[in-house]
Design a protein around this motif. Structure first.
Motif, PDB file in Angstrom:
ATOM      1  N   LEU A  96       0.759  -1.240  -0.106  1.00 56.46           N
ATOM      2  CA  LEU A  96      -0.085   0.172  -0.004  1.00 56.46           C
ATOM      3  C   LEU A  96       0.874   1.278  -0.086  1.00 56.46           C
ATOM      4  CD1 LEU A  96      -2.678  -1.099   2.715  1.00 56.46           C
ATOM      5  CD2 LEU A  96      -3.138  -0.874   0.316  1.00 56.46           C
ATOM      6  N   VAL A  97       0.629   2.146  -1.013  1.00 55.59           N
ATOM      7  CA  VAL A  97       1.649   3.160  -1.060  1.00 55.59           C
ATOM      8  C   VAL A  97       0.699   4.437  -0.717  1.00 55.59           C
ATOM      9  CG1 VAL A  97       2.909   4.520  -2.598  1.00 55.59           C
ATOM     10  CG2 VAL A  97       2.954   2.188  -2.993  1.00 55.59           C
ATOM     11  N   HIS A  98       0.852   4.989   0.541  1.00 52.82           N
ATOM     12  CA  HIS A  98       0.263   6.283   1.050  1.00 52.82           C
ATOM     13  C   HIS A  98       1.078   7.391   0.317  1.00 52.82           C
ATOM     14  CE1 HIS A  98      -2.842   4.465   3.640  1.00 52.82           C
ATOM     15  NE2 HIS A  98      -2.052   3.539   3.527  1.00 52.82           N
ATOM     16  N   ARG A  99       0.585   8.370  -0.186  1.00 55.10           N
ATOM     17  CA  ARG A  99       1.299   9.649  -0.430  1.00 55.10           C
ATOM     18  C   ARG A  99       0.198  10.724   0.465  1.00 55.10           C
ATOM     19  NH1 ARG A  99       3.957   8.589  -4.545  1.00 55.10           N
ATOM     20  NH2 ARG A  99       3.394   6.966  -5.901  1.00 55.10           N
ATOM     21  N   TRP A 100       1.099  11.097   1.560  1.00 53.21           N
ATOM     22  CA  TRP A 100       0.671  11.900   2.552  1.00 53.21           C
ATOM     23  C   TRP A 100       0.713  13.432   2.298  1.00 53.21           C
ATOM     24  CZ3 TRP A 100      -2.233   9.243   5.824  1.00 53.21           C
ATOM     25  CH2 TRP A 100      -1.936   7.512   6.284  1.00 53.21           C
ATOM     26  N   PRO A 101      -0.205  14.270   2.519  1.00 53.77           N
ATOM     27  CA  PRO A 101      -0.019  15.713   2.393  1.00 53.77           C
ATOM     28  C   PRO A 101       0.621  16.210   3.615  1.00 53.77           C
ATOM     29  CG  PRO A 101      -2.224  15.224   3.341  1.00 53.77           C
ATOM     30  CD  PRO A 101      -1.590  13.924   3.176  1.00 53.77           C
ATOM     31  N   ARG A 102       1.198  17.679   3.324  1.00 57.16           N
ATOM     32  CA  ARG A 102       1.953  18.077   4.240  1.00 57.16           C
ATOM     33  C   ARG A 102       1.328  18.498   5.618  1.00 57.16           C
ATOM     34  NH1 ARG A 102       3.220  24.032   1.824  1.00 57.16           N
ATOM     35  NH2 ARG A 102       1.257  24.949   1.983  1.00 57.16           N
ATOM     36  N   GLY A 103      -0.072  18.484   5.753  1.00 57.04           N
ATOM     37  CA  GLY A 103      -0.554  18.935   6.842  1.00 57.04           C
ATOM     38  C   GLY A 103      -0.764  17.720   7.889  1.00 57.04           C
TER      39      GLY A 103
END
Length: 181
Positions: free
Chosen positions: A50-57
């Motif tokens: 699972l590849v999570h692309r997290w936002p900077r928040g």
């Protein structure tokens, strides 16, 4: 022939697997729960990423993840170091690679709960009291050692990603096209 059989099964998994995401808890300390349903029956040798692309928040706390590693059956790899103290406007997003079953057979139902934390945002001078942070569902990647011919899997694409959570080499994975529920 075995190679073709496993590639056919990989295509079936890609076409019938589902990913769902829910966010639990309130405030700055949340939990992102990802559920993957693999279908049809899973043969040994299937690997899930699972590849999570997290936002900077938001951020994940590497120390918290390390302390959880004994209690979970998943492993995680971060694409960069994470500064826990930096506010949202002075950082960038990041990627995590989550391996739900690093060892042993892959079950049909996988559940991963990742603790995340909200970052402080810049002060608002226009009366705005909160900021929304959009969290995208993760990409589901599948691979099997027994299928080496990763062509003819349209509309799915082949991408390179880390082979394992503790390995810096990359392997070809097949990325499932969006099928979240």
């Amino acid at each position: 022939e075995k190679n073709e059989n496993h590639c056919g099964l990989l295509k079936q998994w890609l076409e019938s697997s589902l990913v769902s995401v829910e966010i639990n808890k309130k405030g700055f300390h949340r939990e992102v729960v990802t559920t993957v349903v693999l279908s049809p029956d899973v043969l040994s040798g299937l690997r899930v990423l699972l590849v999570h692309r997290w936002p900077r928040g938001v951020y994940v706390d590497p120390y918290q993840l390390a302390s959880l590693s004994d209690q979970t059956d998943w492993q995680i790899l971060l694409d960069s170091s994470i500064d826990l103290e930096v506010p949202a406007h002075k950082t960038s997003g990041f990627v995590t690679y989550v391996y739900p079953t690093p060892d042993g057979p892959t079950p049909r139902l996988l559940k991963v709960a990742i603790p995340i934390h909200g970052r402080y945002h810049e002060p608002s001078f226009n009366g705005k009291t909160f900021t929304s942070v959009d969290i995208e569902p993760p990409e589901l990647l599948l691979r099997t050692e027994k299928c080496t011919q990763l062509n003819n899997l349209d509309p799915h694409t082949v991408v390179d990603a880390p082979c394992t959570h503790d390995n810096s080499s990359t392997c070809p994975w097949v990325k499932l096209q969006h099928q979240q529920v």
